[in-house]
Each structure stands twice: as structure tokens, then as C-alpha cells.
Motif scaffolding. Structure first.
Motif, PDB file in Angstrom:
ATOM      1  N   MET A   1     -12.252   7.856   1.112  1.00 11.68           N
ATOM      2  CA  MET A   1     -11.539   8.344  -0.047  1.00 11.68           C
ATOM      3  C   MET A   1     -10.449   7.337  -0.421  1.00 11.68           C
ATOM      4  N   THR A   2     -10.241   7.142  -1.711  1.00 13.58           N
ATOM      5  CA  THR A   2      -9.232   6.217  -2.200  1.00 13.58           C
ATOM      6  C   THR A   2      -7.841   6.840  -2.091  1.00 13.58           C
ATOM      7  N   HIS A   3      -6.881   6.044  -1.628  1.00 14.03           N
ATOM      8  CA  HIS A   3      -5.478   6.463  -1.549  1.00 14.03           C
ATOM      9  C   HIS A   3      -4.608   5.403  -2.218  1.00 14.03           C
ATOM     10  N   TYR A   4      -3.455   5.828  -2.737  1.00 14.51           N
ATOM     11  CA  TYR A   4      -2.527   4.913  -3.396  1.00 14.51           C
ATOM     12  C   TYR A   4      -1.130   5.086  -2.809  1.00 14.51           C
ATOM     13  N   GLU A   8       2.239   2.573  -6.443  1.00 18.84           N
ATOM     14  CA  GLU A   8       0.980   2.371  -7.174  1.00 18.84           C
ATOM     15  C   GLU A   8       0.613   3.637  -7.951  1.00 18.84           C
ATOM     16  N   ALA A   9       0.714   4.783  -7.278  1.00 15.66           N
ATOM     17  CA  ALA A   9       0.364   6.065  -7.904  1.00 15.66           C
ATOM     18  C   ALA A   9       1.248   6.333  -9.110  1.00 15.66           C
ATOM     19  N   ALA A  10       2.542   6.079  -8.960  1.00 14.22           N
ATOM     20  CA  ALA A  10       3.480   6.300 -10.070  1.00 14.22           C
ATOM     21  C   ALA A  10       3.121   5.416 -11.259  1.00 14.22           C
ATOM     22  N   LYS A  33      -0.136   9.291   5.735  1.00 17.51           N
ATOM     23  CA  LYS A  33       0.291   7.925   6.075  1.00 17.51           C
ATOM     24  C   LYS A  33      -0.939   7.049   6.230  1.00 17.51           C
ATOM     25  N   ASP A  34      -0.822   5.809   5.739  1.00 18.25           N
ATOM     26  CA  ASP A  34      -1.920   4.854   5.929  1.00 18.25           C
ATOM     27  C   ASP A  34      -1.755   4.166   7.277  1.00 18.25           C
ATOM     28  N   GLU A  35      -2.628   3.236   7.574  1.00 20.14           N
ATOM     29  CA  GLU A  35      -2.590   2.559   8.870  1.00 20.14           C
ATOM     30  C   GLU A  35      -1.316   1.747   9.081  1.00 20.14           C
ATOM     31  N   ALA A  36      -0.621   1.398   7.996  1.00 19.00           N
ATOM     32  CA  ALA A  36       0.637   0.664   8.105  1.00 19.00           C
ATOM     33  C   ALA A  36       1.842   1.610   8.148  1.00 19.00           C
ATOM     34  N   ARG A  44      -8.072  11.459  -5.651  1.00 19.69           N
ATOM     35  CA  ARG A  44      -8.587  12.650  -6.346  1.00 19.69           C
ATOM     36  C   ARG A  44      -7.448  13.534  -6.850  1.00 19.69           C
ATOM     37  N   GLU A  45      -6.434  13.734  -6.023  1.00 24.91           N
ATOM     38  CA  GLU A  45      -5.288  14.561  -6.431  1.00 24.91           C
ATOM     39  C   GLU A  45      -4.538  13.905  -7.573  1.00 24.91           C
TER      40      GLU A  45
END
Length: 134
Positions: A1-4, A8-10, A33-36, A44-45
Motif C-alpha cells: 500500500m502507498t504511504h506519504y 508530501e500528503a499535505a 511509522k515507516d521504516e525510518a 487510500r485515506e
């Protein structure tokens, strides 16, 4: 799934980082939280939130139309030269440019700062995505 990431999302929905964080605090978006270790929002949200924002803009025209692509924004530039006018709108993060007759621009009383809706009807729409780094 894509995450931002938050920033980036804003940028994708045309709001500030603070507004996006308020949406998270209000339960309108979730973060993980991402891997970093950075906060990220599910794509999607974010897409659903963008659609909800667009749907909240009232259409006061009472006109039926076949075009579904409507971009609400502010006029940022009006250049009239001879018979033609170039009008630019800033619709969230998108800049939309329209060429129209000078007569139409004058009749509509278009000026910088006025509200406008760019209605686009196209048979060809090109979609781009970023290439995977793999």
C-alpha cells in the motif's frame, strides 16, 4: 500500500502540514511509522479525504453538465490582448490555464483574487506515475 510522509500528503491535497496534523488529531486520517520512523499517511485515506474536500465545495450554478472535472480556485492572472485572454487559476496545488475570448473575460469580470471554477471536458487524459527505483 502507498504511504506519504506528512509534508508530501499535505502538498498533494493543497493544505499545510499543520492542517494535515489536525486532521490526524481529529481522527480524519490515521498515521503509522515507516521504516525510518517517520509518520506516514495511507494513500487510500488521503485520496478519500481529497474527494471529501472536493465534494464539500458547493455547486451553486444549478446547471447540468456532462463535464465531471471541476477545479475550484482563485484567479491569479488575467492577461487580455486583442481578441483573446489568458486566465490562470490556482486550484489547490494545481495551476490551470484557460484561453478564452477577451469579451468572455470582460463579461465574467475576471480579476486577480476572484473565485473561479475550471471545468474540463477532455477525451484524452494522460496519467503519469513515478517509476519504481528497483
Amino acid at each position: 500500500m502507498t504511504h506519504y510522509r506528512i509534508s508530501e500528503a499535505a502538498a498533494l491535497v493543497g493544505v499545510s502540514d499543520d492542517t494535515l496534523r489536525r486532521w490526524v488529531a481529529d481522527g480524519l486520517l490515521t498515521v503509522s511509522k515507516d521504516e525510518a520512523g517517520r509518520q506516514v499517511v495511507p494513500g487510500r485515506e488521503l485520496a478519500a479525504r481529497a474527494q471529501a474536500i472536493a465534494a464539500a465545495v458547493p455547486d451553486r450554478s444549478h446547471v447540468r453538465r456532462s463535464a465531471r472535472n471541476r477545479f475550484v480556485g482563485l484567479v491569479t492572472k488575467v492577461e487580455i490582448a486583442g481578441l483573446m485572454a489568458q486566465v490562470e487559476l490556482q486550484c489547490g496545488p494545481h495551476r490551470v490555464v484557460s484561453l478564452m475570448s477577451a469579451e468572455a473575460a470582460r463579461e465574467m469580470r475576471l480579476e486577480v483574487g476572484s473565485r473561479g471554477v475550471a471545468v474540463v471536458k477532455a477525451t484524452t487524459v494522460i496519467v503519469e506515475t513515478e517509476q519504481d527505483a528497483s
